[in-house]
Design a protein around this motif. Structure first.
Motif, mmCIF file in Angstrom:
data_model
loop_
_atom_site.group_PDB
_atom_site.id
_atom_site.type_symbol
_atom_site.label_atom_id
_atom_site.label_comp_id
_atom_site.label_asym_id
_atom_site.label_seq_id
_atom_site.Cartn_x
_atom_site.Cartn_y
_atom_site.Cartn_z
ATOM 1 N N ARG A 169 35.538 74.650 -0.555
ATOM 2 C CA ARG A 169 36.672 74.845 -1.485
ATOM 3 C C ARG A 169 37.783 73.883 -1.100
ATOM 4 O O ARG A 169 38.446 73.087 -1.903
ATOM 5 C CB ARG A 169 37.428 76.320 -1.523
ATOM 6 N N ASP A 170 37.970 74.086 0.327
ATOM 7 C CA ASP A 170 39.227 73.021 0.466
ATOM 8 C C ASP A 170 38.625 71.440 0.438
ATOM 9 O O ASP A 170 39.912 70.651 0.166
ATOM 10 C CB ASP A 170 39.551 73.455 2.216
ATOM 11 N N ASP A 171 37.385 71.188 0.557
ATOM 12 C CA ASP A 171 37.070 69.912 0.533
ATOM 13 C C ASP A 171 36.922 69.487 -0.955
ATOM 14 O O ASP A 171 37.176 68.291 -1.033
ATOM 15 C CB ASP A 171 35.420 69.592 1.022
ATOM 16 N N ILE A 172 36.677 70.487 -1.784
ATOM 17 C CA ILE A 172 37.031 69.944 -3.389
ATOM 18 C C ILE A 172 38.151 69.737 -3.628
ATOM 19 O O ILE A 172 38.496 68.857 -4.207
ATOM 20 C CB ILE A 172 35.828 71.068 -3.869
ATOM 21 N N ALA A 173 39.051 70.467 -2.810
ATOM 22 C CA ALA A 173 40.459 70.309 -3.521
ATOM 23 C C ALA A 173 40.949 68.958 -2.831
ATOM 24 O O ALA A 173 41.651 68.301 -3.743
ATOM 25 C CB ALA A 173 41.273 71.479 -2.696
ATOM 26 N N MET A 174 40.450 68.338 -1.602
ATOM 27 C CA MET A 174 40.634 67.449 -1.124
ATOM 28 C C MET A 174 40.404 66.193 -2.088
ATOM 29 O O MET A 174 41.084 64.953 -2.530
ATOM 30 C CB MET A 174 40.420 66.953 0.234
ATOM 31 N N MET A 175 38.911 66.217 -2.443
ATOM 32 C CA MET A 175 38.196 65.399 -3.657
ATOM 33 C C MET A 175 39.159 65.001 -4.741
ATOM 34 O O MET A 175 39.519 64.059 -5.433
ATOM 35 C CB MET A 175 36.825 65.769 -3.835
ATOM 36 N N LYS A 176 39.704 66.339 -5.176
ATOM 37 C CA LYS A 176 40.629 66.217 -6.570
ATOM 38 C C LYS A 176 41.869 65.663 -6.152
ATOM 39 O O LYS A 176 42.133 64.783 -6.916
ATOM 40 C CB LYS A 176 40.864 67.824 -6.783
ATOM 41 N N GLN A 177 42.310 65.765 -5.088
ATOM 42 C CA GLN A 177 43.606 65.164 -4.703
ATOM 43 C C GLN A 177 43.584 63.661 -4.659
ATOM 44 O O GLN A 177 44.353 62.765 -5.020
ATOM 45 C CB GLN A 177 44.148 65.738 -3.467
ATOM 46 N N LEU A 178 42.136 63.284 -4.127
ATOM 47 C CA LEU A 178 41.873 61.774 -3.952
ATOM 48 C C LEU A 178 41.392 61.120 -5.040
ATOM 49 O O LEU A 178 41.033 60.037 -5.213
ATOM 50 C CB LEU A 178 40.843 61.518 -2.771
ATOM 51 N N GLU A 208 37.241 69.586 -12.298
ATOM 52 C CA GLU A 208 37.063 68.436 -13.380
ATOM 53 C C GLU A 208 36.309 67.496 -12.506
ATOM 54 O O GLU A 208 36.563 66.111 -12.666
ATOM 55 C CB GLU A 208 38.326 67.977 -13.917
ATOM 56 N N ILE A 209 35.399 67.638 -11.486
ATOM 57 C CA ILE A 209 34.607 66.863 -10.888
ATOM 58 C C ILE A 209 33.074 66.845 -11.361
ATOM 59 O O ILE A 209 32.800 68.184 -11.278
ATOM 60 C CB ILE A 209 34.898 67.213 -9.419
ATOM 61 N N ILE A 210 32.594 66.057 -11.796
ATOM 62 C CA ILE A 210 31.253 66.172 -12.347
ATOM 63 C C ILE A 210 30.111 66.019 -11.115
ATOM 64 O O ILE A 210 29.928 65.280 -10.233
ATOM 65 C CB ILE A 210 30.651 64.909 -13.225
ATOM 66 N N PRO A 211 29.312 67.266 -11.220
ATOM 67 C CA PRO A 211 28.236 67.367 -10.255
ATOM 68 C C PRO A 211 27.083 66.554 -10.498
ATOM 69 O O PRO A 211 26.823 66.495 -11.594
ATOM 70 C CB PRO A 211 28.072 68.785 -10.154
ATOM 71 N N TYR A 212 26.742 65.595 -9.238
ATOM 72 C CA TYR A 212 25.380 64.798 -9.469
ATOM 73 C C TYR A 212 24.710 65.553 -8.416
ATOM 74 O O TYR A 212 24.840 65.368 -7.304
ATOM 75 C CB TYR A 212 25.730 63.587 -9.317
ATOM 76 N N ALA A 213 23.475 66.164 -8.763
ATOM 77 C CA ALA A 213 22.858 66.765 -7.825
ATOM 78 C C ALA A 213 21.440 66.294 -7.262
ATOM 79 O O ALA A 213 20.758 65.771 -8.146
ATOM 80 C CB ALA A 213 22.609 68.196 -8.152
ATOM 81 N N THR A 214 21.387 66.153 -5.947
ATOM 82 C CA THR A 214 19.990 65.718 -5.684
ATOM 83 C C THR A 214 19.210 66.970 -5.159
ATOM 84 O O THR A 214 19.714 67.845 -4.225
ATOM 85 C CB THR A 214 20.396 64.803 -4.194
ATOM 86 N N LEU A 215 17.827 67.066 -5.475
ATOM 87 C CA LEU A 215 17.227 68.259 -5.348
ATOM 88 C C LEU A 215 16.879 68.055 -3.749
ATOM 89 O O LEU A 215 16.232 69.178 -2.976
ATOM 90 C CB LEU A 215 15.989 68.242 -6.065
ATOM 91 N N PHE A 216 16.333 66.934 -3.206
ATOM 92 C CA PHE A 216 15.862 66.851 -1.727
ATOM 93 C C PHE A 216 16.476 65.432 -1.166
ATOM 94 O O PHE A 216 16.123 64.401 -1.467
ATOM 95 C CB PHE A 216 14.260 66.459 -2.023
ATOM 96 N N HIS A 217 17.194 65.670 -0.126
ATOM 97 C CA HIS A 217 17.825 64.990 0.760
ATOM 98 C C HIS A 217 17.395 65.361 2.248
ATOM 99 O O HIS A 217 18.114 65.242 2.993
ATOM 100 C CB HIS A 217 19.274 64.819 0.738
ATOM 101 N N TRP A 218 16.005 65.175 2.283
ATOM 102 C CA TRP A 218 15.610 65.141 3.506
ATOM 103 C C TRP A 218 15.220 66.359 4.349
ATOM 104 O O TRP A 218 14.509 66.586 5.292
ATOM 105 C CB TRP A 218 15.917 64.131 4.465
#
Length: 451
Positions: A59-68, A109-119
């Protein structure tokens, strides 16, 4: 025009590299959990057990993303967090974590782009043969179906698989990455075929159960740029990019090996000729599944090799002494963000998304408490200028995701490399946006008009 009004500006990360919480919420082990326990496998014996502790701090990381000003976030699901046994019953605690992440992204208001498999492949399935098992495409299909059903109407953009060249080429071929195998050419090509089938089955599941979605996969591979502006050098670079090398370990990193089956419904002719006696049985039904229509061509790209034309075709041109390189010792070749989209678009005729690009730098907290990374800003300015050049030539460039959102566990390099635009102090888990984060914020605000 420059970048279109619909251009997507984002940042990327992946589950094992940032989440931590390796034994929390019912999560099962992945091949990377097990690989990190092998003495000498990872730099200084480091692991992703805690990583950036994103599992607790999202949640804090997403808040920072929004701020940036980050407008889109490419993240990945951890397969063994959702299916601890690889298949069977869903781990609701694990699924709920991602539901909370997606909910928080949408709220900000950040659009999720989801990867099913990242290793981070489930360790329990690896013990059953992993990608060599003919059931592996069906396992992946079940996983994709569960994700699609749960996030219908909330996630509209999916990458099925990230960099198959790497997790097969380095994981099954060279033994450098999890699961640390060095298998024969025949076994590697069997794994390739199963991964492509898994991709195709996942595309069908996402479309059937996920509602209206945009689907692709994120590739990497061997990319070449011309040494000069001569037409013959350009043709040499194009040819080099799409040829399948003679050595099977190099062939696993071929663009055509992974892309022709998806976009053209067949394996490359030179691949079939060079390795004819080593290929698995491939049916017409298989190729129909693999070549399910997708919506974009996503490319992770950091550098290219320069080539020139010769009478025999092409040859690599050595970089000059003192060539500028990143902290990871990768050459800085910004022209690749022009030539790569150009070659891919001309051959496959699909919208291009740069799903990863960025650099590792020797970042540190300065005496003023900030993280100054002018080399990264210069790198991004150069690379994005070439991407803008491609866009100006009517190559359909749909988006750019900087790698990475934050410093993270860089696979067998551990925490030695810092790719993030947010600095992570791994002892305190303090987050400090670097100068590049604020620079990127301004780029996003003006849609790349001022680099």
């Amino acid at each position: 025009m420059d970048f279109s009004n619909h251009f997507v500006w984002g940042a990327a990360a992946s589950s094992y590299q940032i989440e931590g919480g390796s034994r929390e919420g019912g999560k099962g082990d992945s091949v990377w959990d097990e690989f990190c326990r092998i003495p000498g496998a990872v730099f200084e014996g480091q692991t992703g057990d805690i990583a950036c502790d994103h599992y607790h701090r999202f949640r804090d990381d997403i808040a920072m993303m929004k701020q940036l000003g980050i407008r889109a976030y490419r993240f990945s699901f951890s397969w063994p967090r959702i299916f601890p046994n690889g298949t069977g019953e869903i781990n609701e605690d694990g699924m709920r974590f991602y539901e909370d992440v997606v909910e928080e992204l949408l709220k900000n208001e950040i659009i999720p782009y989801a990867t099913l498999f990242h290793w981070d492949y489930p360790a329990v399935l690896q013990k059953q043969g992993g990608w060599l098992n003919p059931q592996s495409p069906l396992w992946f299909e079940q996983y994709a179906e569960a994700i699609a059903k749960r996030f219908q109407g909330k996630i509209h953009h999916y990458f099925t698989i990230n960099e198959p060249q790497c997790f097969i080429g380095l994981g099954y071929g060279r033994g450098q990455h999890a699961p640390g195998l060095k298998l024969s050419a025949a076994d590697n090509f069997l794994a390739v075929h199963h991964v492509l089938l898994a991709h195709g089955r996942a595309v069908r599941a996402l479309r059937k159960y996920g509602g209206p979605v945009s689907v692709g996969l994120a590739q990497c591979g061997r990319i070449y740029s011309p040494q000069s502006n001569l037409a013959e050098d350009t043709e040499a670079a194009r040819r080099a990019t799409f040829e399948v090398p003679d050595n099977f370990l190099d062939a696993l990193f071929s663009v055509s090996l992974w892309s022709d089956p998806i976009f053209k419904g067949e394996y490359p002719q030179d691949f079939r000729q060079k390795f004819s006696g080593l290929l698995p049985k491939i049916s017409a039904e298989d190729m129909e599944i693999i070549s399910q229509p997708i919506d974009f061509y996503a490319q992770n790209i950091y550098h290219s090799t320069r080539v020139k034309a010769t009478k025999e075709g092409w040859e690599e041109v050595p970089f000059p002494p003192g060539m500028t390189k990143t902290a990871m010792n990768w050459p800085v070749t910004p022209e690749c963000l022009y030539w790569c989209p150009k070659f891919l678009y001309e051959k496959y005729h699909k919208k291009i998304i740069i799903s990863e690009n960025g650099m590792s730098a020797h970042d540190t907290i300065s005496l003023d408490g900030r993280v100054h990374d002018p080399n990264r800003i210069d790198y991004l300015r150069r690379y994005l200028s070439y991407l803008r050049k491609a866009a100006r030539e009517d190559i359909d460039i749909g988006g750019y995701f900087i790698w990475s959102l934050m410093d993270n566990f860089e696979w067998d390099s551990g925490y030695h490399e810092r790719f993030g635009i947010i600095y992570i102090d791994y002892e305190t888990q303090q987050r400090i946006p670097k100068d590049s984060a604020y620079w990127y914020q301004k780029v996003v605000e003006c849609n790349g008009e001022k680099l």
